[in-house]
Write a protein that holds these residues in place. Structure first.
Motif, PDB file in Angstrom:
ATOM      1  N   GLU A 119      -2.318  -3.171  -3.560  1.00 28.75           N
ATOM      2  CA  GLU A 119      -2.716  -1.782  -3.337  1.00 28.75           C
ATOM      3  C   GLU A 119      -1.553  -0.822  -3.571  1.00 28.75           C
ATOM      4  OE1 GLU A 119      -4.325  -1.699   0.571  1.00 28.75           O
ATOM      5  OE2 GLU A 119      -6.135  -2.834   0.036  1.00 28.75           O
TER       6      GLU A 119
ATOM      7  N   GLY B 190       0.610  -1.198  -5.821  1.00 34.33           N
ATOM      8  CA  GLY B 190       0.909  -1.188  -7.249  1.00 34.33           C
ATOM      9  C   GLY B 190       2.185  -1.932  -7.610  1.00 34.33           C
TER      10      GLY B 190
ATOM     11  N   GLN C 255       2.365  -3.374 -11.087  1.00 33.48           N
ATOM     12  CA  GLN C 255       2.644  -2.427 -12.168  1.00 33.48           C
ATOM     13  C   GLN C 255       4.147  -2.136 -12.269  1.00 33.48           C
ATOM     14  OE1 GLN C 255      -0.219  -1.974 -10.135  1.00 33.48           O
ATOM     15  NE2 GLN C 255      -1.298  -2.867 -11.887  1.00 33.48           N
TER      16      GLN C 255
ATOM     17  N   TYR D 281       7.793   1.031  -0.449  1.00 35.41           N
ATOM     18  CA  TYR D 281       6.799   0.140  -1.039  1.00 35.41           C
ATOM     19  C   TYR D 281       7.258  -1.317  -0.930  1.00 35.41           C
ATOM     20  CZ  TYR D 281       4.158   3.953  -3.257  1.00 35.41           C
ATOM     21  OH  TYR D 281       3.392   5.057  -3.496  1.00 35.41           O
TER      22      TYR D 281
END
Length: 285
Positions: free
Chosen positions: A252, A254, A257, A270
């Motif tokens: 969620e 990311g 990515q 994060y």
């Protein structure tokens, strides 16, 4: 007549050794089967029985098995009042793994790369537990003690206890990936390279990617049985990106990515949120 008699003795002796090797292999295989079935106490007893076959060149695998049994049994002590019992079993596991290394080093008949990886993984977990204990003492004890430093000075405790164990984790995990890059514990598939990368990511973040050459000199990296590409201190962003199965929280956020580029730049919050979403179930290390 004497010559024939000597030949017969030699053949009988060889037969005994051959039978013992077969017996040892069967006992160890049965012990691992018990381990896979979650019968860690019975497995430990069976591995211990295998130690009776000391006539053989190399009984390292038996010690490796005992070490892993002790790690799993230690996690059965989940209450705070059982901390000393849990730590004692982990100390035993460390001794078991060190015995396995010593026997294999002195033996002409070396254990396989797979067993070396299993041994290295066991040591990574043991050292990680030690480090967590030392860091807890560092922040919460007036006079931390690791059995080496007799001083209550925190700087000395960090230098003599915390830093050496952190380096041990790096050296054993480097050795593990040199033996088996995509490690998977064959007797519990929930343990694999993701667990090791998780430990390395957390460790690298804790020590600011080991930028202190005073505390983490390159000379402390163990070159023995380590491929040149693994002879380095890890980077926390690279390590978390090596994890194959991310948690839903990581997905969620990311993280995948961010990891698609060669030089990931994951924001601190994060990274920490992703890292904290991982956990190690109490039934395994």
């Amino acid at each position: 007549m004497k010559k024939i008699f000597c030949i017969l003795i030699f053949l009988i002796a060889c037969g005994d050794v051959g039978e013992q090797k077969i017996g040892y292999v069967e006992i160890v295989e049965n012990a691992w089967n018990l381990f896979s079935d979650g019968k860690y106490h019975s497995a430990r007893t069976e591995f211990t029985n295998a130690l009776d076959y000391q006539v053989l060149n190399n009984i390292s695998e038996a010690y490796i098995g005992i070490g892993w049994c002790n790690l799993y049994i230690a996690n059965e002590f989940t209450e705070l009042i059982n901390v000393s019992s849990r730590n004692a079993l982990r100390d035993l596991a460390f001794d078991n793994f060190e015995n396995a290394k010593s026997i294999d080093n002195e033996s002409a008949d070396k254990i396989t790369s797979e067993l070396n990886a299993i041994l290295a993984a066991g040591l990574v977990f043991v050292y990680d537990y030690k480090l967590l204990d030392y860091k807890d003492q560092y922040y919460n004890s007036l006079c931390p003690d690791c059995g080496i430093s007799a001083s209550c000075e925190l700087d000395e405790f960090r230098r003599d206890c915390i830093i050496p164990v952190a380096i041990d984790i790096i050296n054993e995990s480097n050795r593990l990936f040199s033996e088996q890059e995509n490690f998977e514990f064959p007797y519990d598939y929930s343990i694999n390279s993701d667990d090791i990368n998780f430990i390395r990511a957390r460790l690298a973040y804790s020590f600011n990617d080991f930028i202190s050459e005073y505390e983490f000199p390159l000379s402390e990296l163990n070159e023995e049985n380590v491929l040149i590409e693994y002879l380095e201190y890890p980077n926390y962003q690279d390590e978390i990106c090596k994890i194959n199965d991310f948690t839903e929280v990581c997905i969620e956020l990311g993280i995948e990515q961010f990891c698609e580029v060669d030089d990931p730049n994951i924001p601190y919050d994060y990274f920490l949120s992703c890292l904290s979403s991982f956990y190690t179930p109490t039934i395994n290390p």
